[in-house]
Design a protein around this motif. Structure first.
Motif, mmCIF file in Angstrom:
data_model
loop_
_atom_site.group_PDB
_atom_site.id
_atom_site.type_symbol
_atom_site.label_atom_id
_atom_site.label_comp_id
_atom_site.label_asym_id
_atom_site.label_seq_id
_atom_site.Cartn_x
_atom_site.Cartn_y
_atom_site.Cartn_z
ATOM 1 N N LEU A 35 0.840 -1.189 0.000
ATOM 2 C CA LEU A 35 0.000 0.000 0.000
ATOM 3 C C LEU A 35 0.878 1.244 0.000
ATOM 4 O O LEU A 35 2.093 1.138 0.161
ATOM 5 N N SER A 37 2.881 4.609 1.207
ATOM 6 C CA SER A 37 3.807 4.724 2.339
ATOM 7 C C SER A 37 3.131 5.062 3.667
ATOM 8 O O SER A 37 3.519 4.566 4.705
ATOM 9 N N SER A 39 0.173 4.294 4.782
ATOM 10 C CA SER A 39 -0.924 3.393 5.145
ATOM 11 C C SER A 39 -0.670 2.746 6.502
ATOM 12 O O SER A 39 0.440 2.335 6.813
ATOM 13 N N SER A 40 -1.747 2.631 7.280
ATOM 14 C CA SER A 40 -1.616 2.018 8.597
ATOM 15 C C SER A 40 -1.634 0.499 8.480
ATOM 16 O O SER A 40 -2.040 -0.068 7.458
ATOM 17 N N ARG A 43 -5.205 -0.748 7.954
ATOM 18 C CA ARG A 43 -5.654 -0.642 6.554
ATOM 19 C C ARG A 43 -5.073 -1.781 5.731
ATOM 20 O O ARG A 43 -5.763 -2.379 4.894
ATOM 21 N N THR A 44 -3.816 -2.090 5.980
ATOM 22 C CA THR A 44 -3.174 -3.194 5.264
ATOM 23 C C THR A 44 -3.857 -4.516 5.593
ATOM 24 O O THR A 44 -4.068 -5.354 4.711
#
Length: 72
Positions: A35, A37, A39-40, A43-44
């Motif tokens: 995802l 850079s 992205s938490s 979220r991943t």
């Protein structure tokens, strides 16, 4: 020389595997999900769960698993 090369070709050709897939093939495949850079991890995990859901519906796929936060 021609006889020597023909004999070598017959010798080595008889020992080569003739199957399409080797016995070592376990049927695994890996997907690298990346995802943006910022992205938490949560979220991943959500995106990885969506990918697993899609793969679970794919004919021929028996099991799925995901590892989040680590790249192979």
């Amino acid at each position: 020389m021609l006889v020597v090369f023909a004999g070598a070709a017959a010798f080595f050709g008889a020992r080569l595997p003739t199957k399409l897939l080797p016995d070592e093939d376990q049927g695994y495949f890996y997907i690298n999900l990346q995802l943006p850079s910022a992205s938490s991890l949560q979220r991943t995990e959500q995106v990885a769960a969506k990918v697993e859901a899609i793969l679970a519906k794919t004919p021929g796929v028996k099991y799925t698993t995901s590892v989040v936060g680590f790249s192979l």
